[in-house]
Design an enzyme around this catalytic site. Structure first.
Site, PDB file in Angstrom:
ATOM      1  N   GLY A  74       0.823  -1.200   0.000  1.00 39.13           N
ATOM      2  CA  GLY A  74       0.000   0.000   0.000  1.00 39.13           C
ATOM      3  C   GLY A  74       0.861   1.255   0.000  1.00 39.13           C
ATOM      4  O   GLY A  74       0.531   2.254  -0.640  1.00 39.13           O
ATOM      5  N   THR A  75       1.980   1.185   0.694  1.00 34.62           N
ATOM      6  CA  THR A  75       2.902   2.321   0.736  1.00 34.62           C
ATOM      7  C   THR A  75       3.446   2.631  -0.654  1.00 34.62           C
ATOM      8  O   THR A  75       3.476   3.785  -1.088  1.00 34.62           O
ATOM      9  CB  THR A  75       4.054   2.016   1.720  1.00 34.62           C
ATOM     10  OG1 THR A  75       3.513   1.974   3.039  1.00 34.62           O
ATOM     11  CG2 THR A  75       5.145   3.067   1.659  1.00 34.62           C
ATOM     12  N   HIS A 195      -3.320  -7.012   2.490  1.00 35.13           N
ATOM     13  CA  HIS A 195      -3.284  -7.657   3.816  1.00 35.13           C
ATOM     14  C   HIS A 195      -4.176  -6.944   4.828  1.00 35.13           C
ATOM     15  O   HIS A 195      -4.410  -7.461   5.919  1.00 35.13           O
ATOM     16  CB  HIS A 195      -1.840  -7.783   4.330  1.00 35.13           C
ATOM     17  CG  HIS A 195      -1.241  -6.511   4.826  1.00 35.13           C
ATOM     18  ND1 HIS A 195      -0.942  -6.292   6.140  1.00 35.13           N
ATOM     19  CD2 HIS A 195      -0.892  -5.394   4.172  1.00 35.13           C
ATOM     20  CE1 HIS A 195      -0.423  -5.080   6.275  1.00 35.13           C
ATOM     21  NE2 HIS A 195      -0.389  -4.521   5.099  1.00 35.13           N
ATOM     22  N   CYS A 316       5.809   5.886  23.220  1.00 37.31           N
ATOM     23  CA  CYS A 316       6.702   4.865  23.773  1.00 37.31           C
ATOM     24  C   CYS A 316       6.586   3.543  23.012  1.00 37.31           C
ATOM     25  O   CYS A 316       7.414   2.657  23.168  1.00 37.31           O
ATOM     26  CB  CYS A 316       6.391   4.646  25.247  1.00 37.31           C
ATOM     27  SG  CYS A 316       4.655   4.374  25.548  1.00 37.31           S
TER      28      CYS A 316
END
Lengths: 371, 74
Positions: A74-75, A195, A316
């Site tokens: 997708g990127t 996915h 974090c």
């Protein structure tokens, strides 16, 4: 040791393979190994499978087969899509909402332009349509990127109401939404990732409407489909998964919407906890909330210990130690963040169990912090 | 003004310290959090909204680190 299997509540990161995709993948591995550009039997077999995959995906997206290309992710679809629209226009500016996926933000950073513009969202994550219309009319704008649904908070964007000049194409990143909500007809380019809908990883989709200017921004032929050997079996499995997902979509989405409603209610009732994103105009299967005084890593670990796998947008838990740009843009609390996303198999009993575990985990962490 | 040194505390400790220090400030007075934690820039204003206190704004501590100022309202 307990052997209770983890309840997977992170479908928005990646879905387990849909059973329809598994059967198709195994069959296609046998038949789809050849080079689809060759004229021998194995090549023709692979070509038939690949064309079939493309035709099915195109139909599912409301596109023509020749408007659709597979990418490695997708990127990559976002990168090729946005940079290709810009390359064809001769302009460099990309206007986008502040909550787009990082693939959009990284593409802009890589090809910097004074004409790039980020448009603010409100507290629910919905883009300011007037500001978007205004930004798209400035000089140097090649394209506008608006996601259909946000991957972190689930808020749907009103992509059909985006007001753009005729010359400026709209790229709709539908990666978080395909298979979950009805797709709009309004787009000039559209991107997705298999996915995320229950297909295999490594299959992205870039669709560009006929008549929309698009030029390959990367090395190779000026074709929508990238150079490089295609993963034919995975493409076919992705198509089979999407077809199956759309067949059951209404029933699954209605069930997920109700279960997410329950999680939203339970989370909102926790002290000092804020449920983030639009309560109604949202993805059916995804909810995000943030708990004051709780570390994102602590809550993810505490839930994992109780058997529930969830994601977090807190700093974090990020490789960069930067908080989620989505939560920041919405003015939401960025620490103590939990994203829960259901898949087609999630049961009400699992959701009940999760809600109980959540209440316990948050109270335990706060007690240890002395609050 | 009470200034909380949260320079070396990881997220969400600066917000925990802020919550713990609030009762020691008179209603109407200011208190400030100095923090390197990049989440503090978003989470101090979000905390103020959720706990109904006033977020006054960001300035710099003596050593140039970001300082987030809050007014106790209740």
């Amino acid at each position: 040791m307990s052997s209770t299997p983890e309840v997977y509540l992170d479908a928005a990161s990646s879905q387990r393979l849909h059973p329809a995709a598994r059967d198709t993948l195994i069959a296609a591995l046998e038949r789809g190994y050849g080079d689809p550009r060759r004229l021998h039997g194995a090549g023709r077999d692979a070509r038939i499978l690949l064309d079939n995959a493309r035709a099915v995906i195109a139909e599912c997206l409301g596109a023509q087969p020749e408007e659709v290309a597979f990418t490695a992710s997708g990127t990559e679809a976002v990168q090729r899509g946005l940079l290709g629209l810009a390359a064809a226009s001769g302009l460099s500016g990309i206007v986008h909402t502040a909550v787009e996926h990082s693939s959009v933000l990284h593409t802009l950073a890589w090809r910097d332009s004074p004409a790039h513009a980020s448009v603010a969202v409100d507290g629910t994550g919905r883009v300011d349509l007037d500001a978007l219309a205004e930004a798209s009319r400035r000089d140097g704008v090649a394209a506008v990127a608006v996601q259909l649904a946000n991957q972190e908070v689930g808020t749907l964007q009103p992509v059909s109401d985006v007001d753009l000049p005729r010359s400026v194409p709209l790229l709709v990143d539908a990666a978080a939404a395909v298979g979950h909500v009805v797709l709009p007809e309004r787009w000039d380019a559209l991107t997705a990732s298999a996915h995320k809908w229950g297909g295999p990883a490594g299959v992205g989709v870039l669709a560009v409407r006929r008549g929309t200017g698009w030029t390959n921004p990367f090395p190779g032929d000026d074709a929508l489909t990238a150079d490089g050997f295609p993963n034919v079996p995975a493409a076919l499995a992705a198509a089979a998964a999407l077809q199956a997902v759309l067949t059951e979509r209404e029933e699954v989405a209605a069930r997920q919407f109700r279960m997410v409603e329950q999680i939203r209610t339970i989370a909102a009732a926790l002290p000092d906890t804020e449920v983030v994103g639009d309560p109604v105009a949202r993805l059916p299967h995804l909810v995000t909330f943030s708990c004051l005084y709780v570390g994102g890593d602590e809550i993810v670990a505490a839930l994992a210990q109780r058997g529930y796998g969830v994601a977090s947008g807190s700093a974090c838990t990020a490789s960069t130690l930067e908080p989620s740009h989505v939560l920041a843009a919405m003015g939401a609390l960025t620490h103590g963040n939990v994203r829960v996303s259901l898949d087609r198999s999630t049961t009400e009993a699992q959701v009940d169990g999760f809600c109980a575990a959540l209440t316990e985990a948050v109270a335990g962490i706060r007690a240890r912090a002395g609050l | 003004m009470l200034e909380l040194d949260c320079r070396d505390l990881p997220c969400p400790r600066p917000i925990i310290e802020l919550a713990k220090a609030l009762p020691s400030v008179v209603v109407g007075d200011l208190l400030a959090v100095v923090a390197r934690d990049p989440a503090a820039r978003y989470d101090v204003p979000a905390w103020c909204r959720m706990r109904e206190q006033e977020y006054v704004g960001e300035d710099l501590a003596d050593d140039g680190l970001p300082r987030f100022v809050v007014r106790r309202l209740s």
